[in-house]
Design an enzyme around this catalytic site. Structure first.
Site, short mmCIF file in Angstrom:
data_model
loop_
_atom_site.label_atom_id
_atom_site.label_comp_id
_atom_site.label_asym_id
_atom_site.label_seq_id
_atom_site.Cartn_x
_atom_site.Cartn_y
_atom_site.Cartn_z
N SER B 9 0.84 -1.20 0.00
CA SER B 9 0.00 0.00 0.00
C SER B 9 0.87 1.24 0.00
O SER B 9 2.02 1.21 0.42
CB SER B 9 -0.90 0.00 1.24
N HIS B 10 0.29 2.36 -0.46
CA HIS B 10 0.99 3.64 -0.37
C HIS B 10 1.09 4.11 1.09
O HIS B 10 1.90 4.96 1.41
CB HIS B 10 0.25 4.72 -1.18
N SER B 11 0.23 3.57 1.94
CA SER B 11 0.17 4.03 3.32
C SER B 11 0.57 2.90 4.27
O SER B 11 0.03 1.79 4.20
CB SER B 11 -1.26 4.49 3.63
N GLY B 43 3.70 6.39 -0.20
CA GLY B 43 4.38 5.92 -1.40
C GLY B 43 4.66 4.43 -1.28
O GLY B 43 4.45 3.85 -0.21
N ASP B 67 -2.79 -1.62 -3.40
CA ASP B 67 -3.90 -0.66 -3.37
C ASP B 67 -4.06 0.09 -4.70
O ASP B 67 -5.04 -0.13 -5.41
CB ASP B 67 -3.83 0.29 -2.16
#
Lengths: 209, 223
Positions: B9-11, B43, B67
């Site tokens: 995920s980016h988070s 990111g 994601d």
């Protein structure tokens, strides 16, 4: 004139210089239709490539290309990191086992890079991406494949610059700019611009020898 | 060998949260979150994804879920560069539903193809599974008497109990019918405390399947 490991290392250092020089320009292009980080991200990536070259010496053109690939994948971030990284990775695979690259080998490496970017990002010509630059560059390089490395790269770079210009009227269909829809038209795509800059830099390095 | 999962995920928070949720339903599956960048920003980070992939690869293979956007590309690059004990696949699936379905399938002993299928089919309509409704099928009605009914954890227990059985098993509630191996489909039945469900099973282990569901229902899903 062929491309050896030493000349490729010098050319990669040249890429880092060009990216640093155009950092602000790329940021400004990306501010218009993206998130204003393309110049910063690329510069971070190529600065890391220079650091990597300080601590390790590639023993083949393929190893040099692979070092650029892994460094860009780790350091650039966003979509540009994996896409440019894939391009260099596929070029590394295409040139594996060769100690010197001739014009045909360089054209084949560019073709492999394009195929990798298309497979990874699923973009087509006309989507307002780096594919609009790489596709015509590869076509020009393939047509010049019987000539010197410098001639192949010069042909690729000229086609690349035209390809980058061609993105200006396009509406983005891939990447962050596609969120803007019609409003993305009228702007030069930053990824297309940086790809054309990289190819022109390679051509200049090859032509200077 | 159990299949491992990586949540890209980016988070960092999102990856950890999805891993936490899936882990609750599949306590023995190795699930590694790989979210955010090394400096704590939003990111996707190639090195983190590679490290997570190595951590959960115990030879049974690894399924990666992602994601948005570049997370898919980073996951694919990590898989291409992976030289671990088992295979690794990036699957296209809704992140939360896919992770839960994949985790439960892995916990039930599914191989990497089964886990990938569970994840990618999580986007499909969760109910209306059709079991071979021949006269020889075994069937049993039972009344739920646990507080949350066939909610997340009980549904996961039921789906996992079907692991290794050679049987097609459907759970019916009112007009709806769900594959007993699909935790999402079971949850989609919305069967509550006091509701009657019917279990229909066919195949060599049909009777065992019904007995296992019966035992879970009688124990109130160990609430």
């Amino acid at each position: 004139m062929t491309c050896t490991t030493e000349t490729l290392v010098a050319a990669v250092r040249g890429l880092a210089g060009v990216v640093a020089e155009h950092r602000t320009e790329l940021i400004d292009l990306d501010r218009a239709i993206g998130d204003a980080d393309h110049g910063e991200n690329l510069n971070r990536g190529f600065t890391a490539v220079l650091s990597a070259l300080d601590s390790s010496t590639p023993d083949s053109p393929s190893a040099m290309l692979k070092l650029v690939a892994t460094t860009l994948i780790s350091k650039v971030g966003g979509a540009s990191g994996p896409l440019l990284g894939t391009a260099f990775l596929r070029a590394a695979t295409a040139t594996a086992g060769q100690s010197e690259l001739d014009g045909a080998a360089v054209a084949a490496a560019l073709k492999a890079a394009l195929d990798g970017v298309v497979a990874r990002g699923k973009a087509e010509v006309g989507d307002k991406t780096m594919v609009d630059v790489l596709a015509p560059a590869v076509q020009a390089a393939t047509e010049a494949a019987g000539e010197s490395v410098a001639a192949v790269l010069a042909a690729a770079a000229s086609a690349a610059e035209q390809g980058a210009e061609s993105t200006i009227p396009l509406v983005a269909r891939k990447g962050r700019a596609s969120y803007l829809g019609e409003r993305s038209a009228g702007h030069l795509d930053p990824g297309a611009r940086s790809t054309a800059l990289l190819l022109r830099s390679l051509a200049n390095s090859a032509g200077a020898r | 060998m159990t299949v491992g999962l990586v949540i890209v995920s980016h988070s960092a928070k999102l990856a950890e949260g999805v891993a936490e949720l899936a882990q609750q339903m599949a306590p023995e599956v190795l699930i590694a979150p790989a979210g955010g960048t090394a400096d704590g920003e939003l990111g996707t980070d190639y090195d983190r994804v590679c490290a997570a992939l190595d951590r959960v690869d115990r030879g049974g293979g690894v399924v990666l879920l992602y994601d948005l956007g570049s997370a898919q590309m980073i996951a694919e690059l990590a898989v291409e560069g992976h030289s671990g004990a088992g295979e690794a696949f990036v699957v296209e699936a809704p992140l939360v539903e896919g992770a839960v379905a994949a985790a439960v399938a892995a916990q039930s002993g599914a191989d990497i193809d089964g886990v990938s299928r569970a994840a990618s089919s999580a986007a499909e309509a969760p109910v209306d599974f059709v079991v071979d409704d021949k006269p020889t099928a075994y069937r049993a009605e039972m009344v739920l008497h646990n507080e949350v009914g066939l909610h997340a954890r009980p549904a996961a227990l039921l789906a996992r109990a079907m692991g290794g059985l050679r049987a097609e098993v459907a759970v019916r509630h009112g007009e709806q019918q769900a594959d007993a191996r699909s935790v999402l489909a079971l949850m989609g039945l919305a069967a509550r405390d006091g509701d009657t469900i019917e279990v229909v099973a066919s195949g060599p282990d049909a009777r065992e399947a019904i007995a296992r569901v019966q035992a879970l229902v009688e124990r109130g899903f160990e609430e």
